[in-house]
Design a protein around this motif. Structure first.
Motif, short mmCIF file in Angstrom:
data_model
loop_
_atom_site.label_atom_id
_atom_site.label_comp_id
_atom_site.label_asym_id
_atom_site.label_seq_id
_atom_site.Cartn_x
_atom_site.Cartn_y
_atom_site.Cartn_z
N PRO A 21 0.84 -1.21 0.00
CA PRO A 21 0.00 0.00 0.00
C PRO A 21 0.87 1.26 0.00
CG PRO A 21 -0.80 -1.59 1.61
CD PRO A 21 0.50 -2.11 1.12
N VAL A 22 0.55 2.18 -0.90
CA VAL A 22 1.32 3.40 -1.06
C VAL A 22 0.64 4.52 -0.26
CG1 VAL A 22 2.20 5.12 -2.68
CG2 VAL A 22 2.16 2.69 -3.31
N ALA A 23 1.35 5.08 0.71
CA ALA A 23 0.82 6.16 1.53
C ALA A 23 1.34 7.52 1.12
CB ALA A 23 1.14 5.91 3.01
N ALA A 24 2.45 7.58 0.38
CA ALA A 24 3.02 8.85 -0.04
C ALA A 24 3.90 8.61 -1.26
CB ALA A 24 3.84 9.49 1.09
N ALA A 25 3.96 9.61 -2.12
CA ALA A 25 4.82 9.58 -3.31
C ALA A 25 5.16 11.01 -3.66
CB ALA A 25 4.14 8.88 -4.48
N LYS A 26 6.41 11.23 -4.09
CA LYS A 26 6.85 12.58 -4.40
C LYS A 26 8.02 12.55 -5.36
CE LYS A 26 7.47 17.02 -2.11
NZ LYS A 26 7.56 17.72 -0.80
N PHE A 27 7.97 13.49 -6.35
CA PHE A 27 9.07 13.66 -7.28
C PHE A 27 10.20 14.42 -6.61
CE2 PHE A 27 5.85 12.66 -10.37
CZ PHE A 27 6.54 12.14 -11.46
N SER A 28 11.42 14.13 -7.03
CA SER A 28 12.56 14.90 -6.54
C SER A 28 12.55 16.29 -7.18
CB SER A 28 13.86 14.17 -6.87
OG SER A 28 14.00 14.03 -8.28
#
Length: 896
Positions: free
Chosen positions: A95-102
């Protein structure tokens, strides 16, 4: 007709994070789709791509080109935001709780359960494996809830449910196993941010925020003069985490459970007497220390959302009681503290400049954009929180009115997708809507026993129609003159007739023995058609007052009835899934379409039969003719909307309104592994009581009402279509579904459909005719080729003095295509007078032919009328706002 998805209206925001792209584009999840709102132009669009379930997290690249959308099933779409196309797909294992591009856009950090995964960001190149996993960190003891990148894209902060924040380094020159730990919080981490020095742009602070409202400010101090946060050195050992209590006063000893003191080994496995301070912190050559600790709010409300603006050094926080605060760091100075609702705020985000704050409330289905400097709202949009029951297009197709179970009526601008007025005077569900011919009056019927008339100039309810005893109205109709209003009831099976001018009850039409769910006046005369559950369709002469003129019997309950636009045909749907077509003048049944097999599809989780065999409950509950009457749209309790050719009674196309597996009735084949002794596994509530994001199942249970004898389906709404309406222009149609109001528009951009093709009819021949100044021949060739771009090019190429001659040379069979092109140019071309002269000459030359062929030309003429009306309104507003300037210029010219 080739229609494609255009927009989604009325769907509420139900959770997930929102992001701001290029400082002006607000990107937010709406069900399993992504909505993009332009805050400057006040326009909103919905991307055509769909995920398999409701979206949970979205992330945008720094340049605003790519978008990452992750749903509840951990399936990810990599979308080109400008082209609105899906480039790649991937499914995560956790389960993915957070994602962010550099910040440089080269990497993507993904919090997959307890793992921190670093992926290489895909691009436009065609690759077999576009997503490349670069590194995986598995140091967290619980689910990761927050991610943040350093400005140089070399470090990542990860907040976890284990009440800690970890600092990871991604530089290849650093080899280590354990990250730095920031300790001391007593609740779940919901935010961790890097703070920079404005002069040097170096990382100098770290802010960590927990759900109990506590914020810690951490500062770094260099070990030596050459130490720098941005210049790590290569190490092999595993340094101890900062903040860990020292045992033995720094000596290299430790005690076991029995109290025996034993020798502790160094990190390289050798015995040692003492671990130097520099060895302990030599990973980054800096030492992190807690500088300040504070609380945002000393109240029982929990902190549910936060965001940090690095340039302004400000933090916004949202609480569970609907209050948000804006704080200046690092001194924790409160700039604003306001309450926007009574429900918890599920997302909070800055724009790039930091002047606009975006907040989302999932329980209210609302997104707000607030400018904190001027203390004013930039955007305040809220969709219908319950199912949309009814739709109505305005006569010029510019407006769309929606009524829902939340007792509200919303009026939308179709071109921009914005709601500009909401009426909330009804005290029960709104069941029917009708626009008057004047385009400035809207009628609504409700279960609260009233029929109301709304003024769209002053935005007020100027007339209310009631009955001596309270009734529940479910259908509504008005004659062409707008003098008579009729409404059908659910409980007394009667039709009430009022005068629009006086508001007085004129007549009560009795005769039906079931709820009257369909009412419509004939477009050609003043005969009223009504359909009822008593298996009949009745025609009434309202003005003569003679009662029912004729009755059309059926073998099953009649659910709805509609007239063809010319009034020479009446279509009605019955409970057995059939559509019957009647001649209302002769009173004869013309033909019947058996549509049960066509609408069948989708299987509920509680169904015991497969979708292929479960057609018993499938029927059409709403019908709508096209503008020219050549085809009919039909929808009901299914995931499909069917389009039929009326003359041949054949199915032209089926539109699947959604692929969202979060809704019930979408899958045709169910997995038998999900069936347990207690029922379907998806219907068992095993979630925590304090849901952190999205809408929890306790609220979902309140959205449905269990009727006597019905099987309850808590937790997942059933996909269905309640209302269908085609725009008077015929260029688009709208469907009120479980997911919201779907707008489909005609797609002619990639269709080659010539009307009179020949060897000499080519684009090269059109260009050659234009070069030789043979504008009339060039226009006719482009109309025969039926290429949209060439037709518009030829229209613009005609000189103003040659317009009458060229317009008279156009054959009659090409008038419809020419009128459609003129309507488009009138809305998108700056040459307004030139296009209006074209319209004037065309009407002068072919007025008689247009009148004789009015039925086929009606959609194109409606489009032209819509464009002219919109242009007139824009010019009138511009002139009225510059009235005094124009007067001054006129007086100045007279003085000279």
């Amino acid at each position: 007709m080739n229609y494609r998805f255009q927009n989604l209206l009325g769907a509420p925001y139900r959770g997930g994070n929102a992001v701001v792209v290029n400082n002006t584009l607000l990107v937010s999840p709406v069900g399993n789709r992504v909505s993009v709102t332009d805050l400057i132009k006040s326009e909103t669009i919905t991307l055509p791509s769909q995920s398999s379930s409701n979206l949970r997290r979205i992330a945008a690249s720094p340049d605003g080109v790519f978008l990452l959308a992750i749903d509840e099933n951990n399936r990810c779409l990599f979308i080109n935001l400008r082209r609105r196309a899906v480039l790649h797909r991937i499914t995560f294992k956790h389960p993915v709780a957070a994602a962010k591009f550099s910040p440089d856009g080269q990497l993507i950090a993904v919090a997959a359960g307890k793992l921190l995964q670093i992926w290489r960001s895909p691009g436009f190149r065609k690759e077999f494996f576009p997503f490349e996993l670069i590194r995986t960190f598995s140091d967290c003891n619980d689910k990761i809830t927050w991610l943040d990148w350093s400005p140089d894209s070399d470090y990542v902060l990860a907040g976890s449910k284990d009440l800690t924040v970890r600092l990871f380094c991604l530089k290849k020159s650093v080899k280590y196993n354990k990250p730095f730990l920031f300790l001391g919080h007593r609740d779940v981490i919901i935010g961790a941010f890097f703070g920079t020095d404005k002069k040097t742009n170096k990382v100098c602070r770290v802010y960590t925020v927990s759900r109990d409202g506590a914020i810690f400010s951490w500062g770094c101090s260099e070990i030596d003069g050459n130490g720098n946060f941005d210049e790590p050195v290569e190490v092999i050992s595993e340094p101890e985490s900062p903040g860990t209590p020292d045992q033995g006063q720094g000596n290299n000893v430790e005690a076991d459970s029995g109290g025996t003191v034993k020798k502790r080994k160094n990190f390289d496995g050798k015995d040692g007497d003492k671990l130097d301070v520099e060895d302990r912190f030599q990973l980054h050559r800096v030492k992190w220390e807690l500088i300040k600790k504070d609380f945002f709010m000393q109240a029982p409300a929990k902190l549910t959302a936060c965001d940090y603006h690095r340039d302004l050094d400000m933090i916004i926080v949202g609480f569970s009681n609907g209050v948000f605060g804006l704080y200046q760091m690092p001194d924790f100075v409160c700039i604003h503290l306001l309450s926007i609702s009574r429900e918890k705020i599920t997302t909070a985000v800055f724009n790039d400049l930091g002047n606009w704050l975006t907040f989302g409330c999932a329980r209210l289905g609302q997104l707000l954009v607030w400018e904190w400097k001027s203390e004013s709202y930039i955007l305040k949009q809220q969709g219908h929180y319950f199912d949309v029951n009814c739709l109505a297009y305005s006569p010029d197709s510019q407006l769309l009115a929606t009524g829902a179970d939340d007792n509200k009526i919303k009026v939308w601008t179709v071109s921009s997708g914005f709601c500009f007025v909401t009426f909330s005077e009804h005290t029960n569900a709104v069941t029917a809507l009708h626009f008057m011919a004047s385009n400035h009056c809207l009628l609504s019927a409700s279960l609260d026993g009233t029929v109301r008339a709304w003024d769209l100039f002053r935005y007020r309810n100027f007339r209310t129609f009631t009955t001596p005893t309270s009734k529940q109205f479910v259908s509504l109709a008005s004659d062409q003159s707008g003098e008579v209003i009729c409404a059908g009831t659910l409980d007394s099976f009667e039709i009430f007739v009022w005068s629009m001018k006086t508001g007085r009850l004129l007549d009560v039409l009795s005769g039906h023995e079931g709820p009257v769910h369909g009412l419509m006046f004939s477009p050609s005369n003043d005969i009223l058609a009504s359909s009822s559950w008593d298996k009949t369709v009745r025609l009434w002469d309202v003005f003569e007052g003679k009662g029912a003129v004729e009755t059309f019997p059926h073998t099953h309950d009649v659910l709805t009835a509609v007239y063809r636009p010319d009034g020479k045909q009446l279509a009605c749907s019955t409970l057995d899934g059939h559509i019957h077509f009647w001649d209302p003048i002769e009173g004869l049944l013309m033909y019947t379409i058996e549509g049960r097999r066509d609408i069948a599809g989708g299987r509920l989780m509680t169904d015991r039969r497969s979708a292929a065999n479960s057609t018993s409950g499938k029927c059409f509950t709403t019908l709508c003719y096209s503008a020219d009457g050549s085809y009919i749209l039909a929808g009901g309790n299914s995931k499909f909307i069917c389009m039929y050719d009326v003359a041949d009674q054949v199915l032209l196309r089926r539109f699947q309104i959604t692929h969202n597996l979060s809704l019930d009735g979408v899958l045709d084949i169910l997995n038998s592994k999900n069936m347990t002794e207690s029922g379907p596994l998806n219907l068992i509530d095993d979630d925590n009581s304090d849901t952190e994001e999205g809408i929890d199942k306790q609220v979902r249970n309140k959205l449905a009402y269990d009727l006597p004898g019905s099987m309850p389906n808590h937790g997942r709404p059933v996909i269905r279509t309640k209302c269908l309406r085609i725009a008077p222009t015929g260029r688009s149609w709208a469907a009120a579904t479980t997911e919201g109001v779907l707008i489909y528009s005609m797609d002619e951009s990639f269709i080659f459909d010539p009307t009179d093709l020949d060897m000499d009819v080519t684009p090269e021949a059109v260009d050659a005719a234009l070069k030789e100044n043979q504008t009339s021949r060039a226009l006719i060739l482009s109309l025969r080729l039926n290429e949209d771009g060439l037709i518009k090019k030829c229209i613009i190429g005609v000189g103003p003095a040659d317009i009458p001659a060229v317009a008279s040379s156009v054959p009659v069979k090409y008038i419809q295509r020419l009128v459609e092109a003129l309507a488009y140019l009138l809305e998108n071309s700056p040459h307004l007078e030139f296009i209006l002269r074209w319209c004037q000459e065309l009407c002068k030359t072919h007025g008689h032919s247009i009148q004789q062929n009015s039925r086929n030309l009606l959609p194109a003429l409606k489009s032209l009328q819509k464009a002219i009306t919109r242009l007139h309104q824009d010019l009138a507003d511009t002139c009225s706002s510059n009235e005094y300037l124009l007067r001054y210029l006129c007086s100045a010219s007279d003085a000279k």
